[in-house]
Design a protein around this motif. Structure first.
Motif, PDB file in Angstrom:
ATOM      1  N   MET A 170       0.842  -1.187   0.000  1.00 19.95           N
ATOM      2  CA  MET A 170       0.000   0.000   0.000  1.00 19.95           C
ATOM      3  C   MET A 170       0.884   1.246   0.000  1.00 19.95           C
ATOM      4  O   MET A 170       1.874   1.313   0.718  1.00 19.95           O
ATOM      5  CB  MET A 170      -0.912   0.012   1.230  1.00 19.95           C
ATOM      6  N   LEU A 175       0.798   5.444   0.501  1.00 16.86           N
ATOM      7  CA  LEU A 175       0.049   6.584   1.016  1.00 16.86           C
ATOM      8  C   LEU A 175       0.454   7.834   0.262  1.00 16.86           C
ATOM      9  O   LEU A 175       1.650   8.116   0.111  1.00 16.86           O
ATOM     10  CB  LEU A 175       0.323   6.776   2.504  1.00 16.86           C
ATOM     11  N   THR A 193       0.039  11.990   0.152  1.00 13.09           N
ATOM     12  CA  THR A 193      -0.386  13.232   0.786  1.00 13.09           C
ATOM     13  C   THR A 193      -0.393  14.325  -0.281  1.00 13.09           C
ATOM     14  O   THR A 193       0.158  14.160  -1.367  1.00 13.09           O
ATOM     15  CB  THR A 193       0.554  13.627   1.939  1.00 13.09           C
ATOM     16  N   ARG A 209      -3.841   4.758  -0.765  1.00 10.74           N
ATOM     17  CA  ARG A 209      -4.481   5.459   0.345  1.00 10.74           C
ATOM     18  C   ARG A 209      -4.115   6.938   0.263  1.00 10.74           C
ATOM     19  O   ARG A 209      -2.972   7.289  -0.066  1.00 10.74           O
ATOM     20  CB  ARG A 209      -4.029   4.872   1.685  1.00 10.74           C
ATOM     21  N   ILE A 210      -5.071   7.800   0.570  1.00  7.89           N
ATOM     22  CA  ILE A 210      -4.870   9.244   0.524  1.00  7.89           C
ATOM     23  C   ILE A 210      -5.149   9.830   1.901  1.00  7.89           C
ATOM     24  O   ILE A 210      -6.203   9.576   2.488  1.00  7.89           O
ATOM     25  CB  ILE A 210      -5.797   9.905  -0.521  1.00  7.89           C
ATOM     26  N   LEU A 211      -4.197  10.601   2.417  1.00  6.06           N
ATOM     27  CA  LEU A 211      -4.414  11.344   3.652  1.00  6.06           C
ATOM     28  C   LEU A 211      -4.866  12.750   3.284  1.00  6.06           C
ATOM     29  O   LEU A 211      -4.187  13.452   2.534  1.00  6.06           O
ATOM     30  CB  LEU A 211      -3.122  11.416   4.470  1.00  6.06           C
ATOM     31  N   ASP A 223      -8.579   4.582  -0.875  1.00  3.78           N
ATOM     32  CA  ASP A 223      -8.977   4.708   0.526  1.00  3.78           C
ATOM     33  C   ASP A 223      -8.591   6.106   1.008  1.00  3.78           C
ATOM     34  O   ASP A 223      -7.401   6.419   1.133  1.00  3.78           O
ATOM     35  CB  ASP A 223      -8.262   3.637   1.362  1.00  3.78           C
ATOM     36  N   ALA A 266      -3.293   6.453   9.185  1.00  5.38           N
ATOM     37  CA  ALA A 266      -3.055   6.506   7.737  1.00  5.38           C
ATOM     38  C   ALA A 266      -1.877   5.634   7.328  1.00  5.38           C
ATOM     39  O   ALA A 266      -1.873   5.063   6.226  1.00  5.38           O
ATOM     40  CB  ALA A 266      -2.818   7.950   7.304  1.00  5.38           C
ATOM     41  N   LEU A 267      -0.887   5.496   8.208  1.00  8.79           N
ATOM     42  CA  LEU A 267       0.335   4.764   7.866  1.00  8.79           C
ATOM     43  C   LEU A 267       0.255   3.270   8.176  1.00  8.79           C
ATOM     44  O   LEU A 267       1.161   2.525   7.819  1.00  8.79           O
ATOM     45  CB  LEU A 267       1.522   5.381   8.619  1.00  8.79           C
ATOM     46  N   VAL A 286       1.229   0.567   5.466  1.00 14.32           N
ATOM     47  CA  VAL A 286       1.757   1.289   4.308  1.00 14.32           C
ATOM     48  C   VAL A 286       3.227   0.931   4.081  1.00 14.32           C
ATOM     49  O   VAL A 286       4.015   0.864   5.023  1.00 14.32           O
ATOM     50  CB  VAL A 286       1.592   2.813   4.511  1.00 14.32           C
ATOM     51  N   VAL A 294       5.443   6.164   1.062  1.00 11.92           N
ATOM     52  CA  VAL A 294       4.705   7.415   1.241  1.00 11.92           C
ATOM     53  C   VAL A 294       5.179   8.433   0.209  1.00 11.92           C
ATOM     54  O   VAL A 294       6.388   8.576  -0.023  1.00 11.92           O
ATOM     55  CB  VAL A 294       4.919   8.001   2.649  1.00 11.92           C
TER      56      VAL A 294
END
Length: 286
Positions: A1, A3, A5, A26-28, A43, A58-59, A62, A65
């Protein structure tokens, strides 16, 4: 996964879209309603850098990043890097800027980014820095003047810059996030040519099919306009950056886009044609 930002910004949005086309991402986001990249494998996690609990959530799970920060006062790179170490993240790719590697650049924003890079290095998380030149999309600030009276107003119309399409910066970032052997590397990213504001205006005029005039802003008016939008240190940093561009410090072209993606970097004309609708012209798919 992976992440992502900064997914509501020019580069982060493109990174999220490219990754979503490949698999789970995944998006913060502090404001999730502004995230435009959606899908069954996207996500979106609500949170912000100053909230360690939301960072930890969020992490979780993951591997890598993509980090974008822009606060002139908050230690956001340090916060994310520390949380990434705690979460056993294997790779952090940070969006930085090309000026950090140039000795002649000593403005507030450049010094800030140098410090941010150092915080990531010292954290111990494996890192890669993506250091783009000026974004072509910055010219979207001309759209209002073009619409109202057909005039582009900017400082130093004859100073060249090897500006880069944010989509190409994103493609480089995705290559480092999904490839191997990029840890500990810093990649300068430029467009394929050095171009001036007058030349950009001429391209826009041709693409829009109507005459446009370039008007060089006096320094005092440029400073006044910047101070209306930014704190004094940031406004002065932009002015110092413009002086460096005027002296030719931003004209160098580097081949990173082609080396890491296998295709040439997009020209300003290509970017402008893909975004002509934003300047009042007919749109086309990018």
């Amino acid at each position: 996964m992976i992440l992502v930002t900064g997914a509501t910004g020019a580069v982060g949005r493109e990174v999220a879209g490219l990754l979503a086309a490949r698999g789970p991402v995944r998006i913060l986001a502090r404001r999730p309603e502004r995230v435009t990249v959606r899908g069954p494998e996207v996500d979106v996690v609500v949170g912000e850098y100053g909230d360690r609990r939301s960072l930890d959530r969020a992490l979780r799970g993951v591997d890598a990043v993509f980090l974008v920060t822009n606060s002139p006062t908050e230690p956001d790179d340090e916060r994310v890097a520390a949380a990434a170490v705690a979460a056993d993240v294997r790779h952090l790719v940070k969006l930085s800027m090309m000026a950090v590697e140039e000795p002649g650049a000593d403005d507030f924003i450049t010094r800030l980014q140098r410090g941010n890079e150092q915080a990531v290095r010292e954290s111990g998380v494996p890192w890669t820095f993506v250091r783009p030149r000026t974004f072509m999309s910055n010219t979207l600030s001309w759209a209002k003047g073009i619409a109202s009276d057909g005039v582009v107003r900017a400082l130093y119309g004859d100073s060249p810059v090897a500006c880069v399409d944010p989509r190409d910066v994103a493609a480089v970032a995705v290559a480092t996030l999904t490839g191997t052997g990029h840890e500990g590397q810093a990649y300068a990213v430029s467009g394929p040519e050095a171009i001036t504001a007058r030349e950009q205006t001429a391209h826009l005029s041709e693409l829009l099919g109507r005459p446009l005039r370039f008007e060089e802003l006096p320094l005092d008016r440029a400073r006044e306009a910047l101070l209306a939008k930014y704190p004094l240190p940031v406004a002065e940093a932009f002015l110092e950056s413009a002086e460096r561009q005027r002296a030719g410090a931003k004209a160098a072209v580097v081949p990173t886009v082609e080396e890491l993606t296998g295709r040439p970097a997009r020209t300003f004309r290509t970017w402008a044609a893909d975004h002509a609708e934003s300047f009042g012209g007919p749109g086309r798919a990018g």
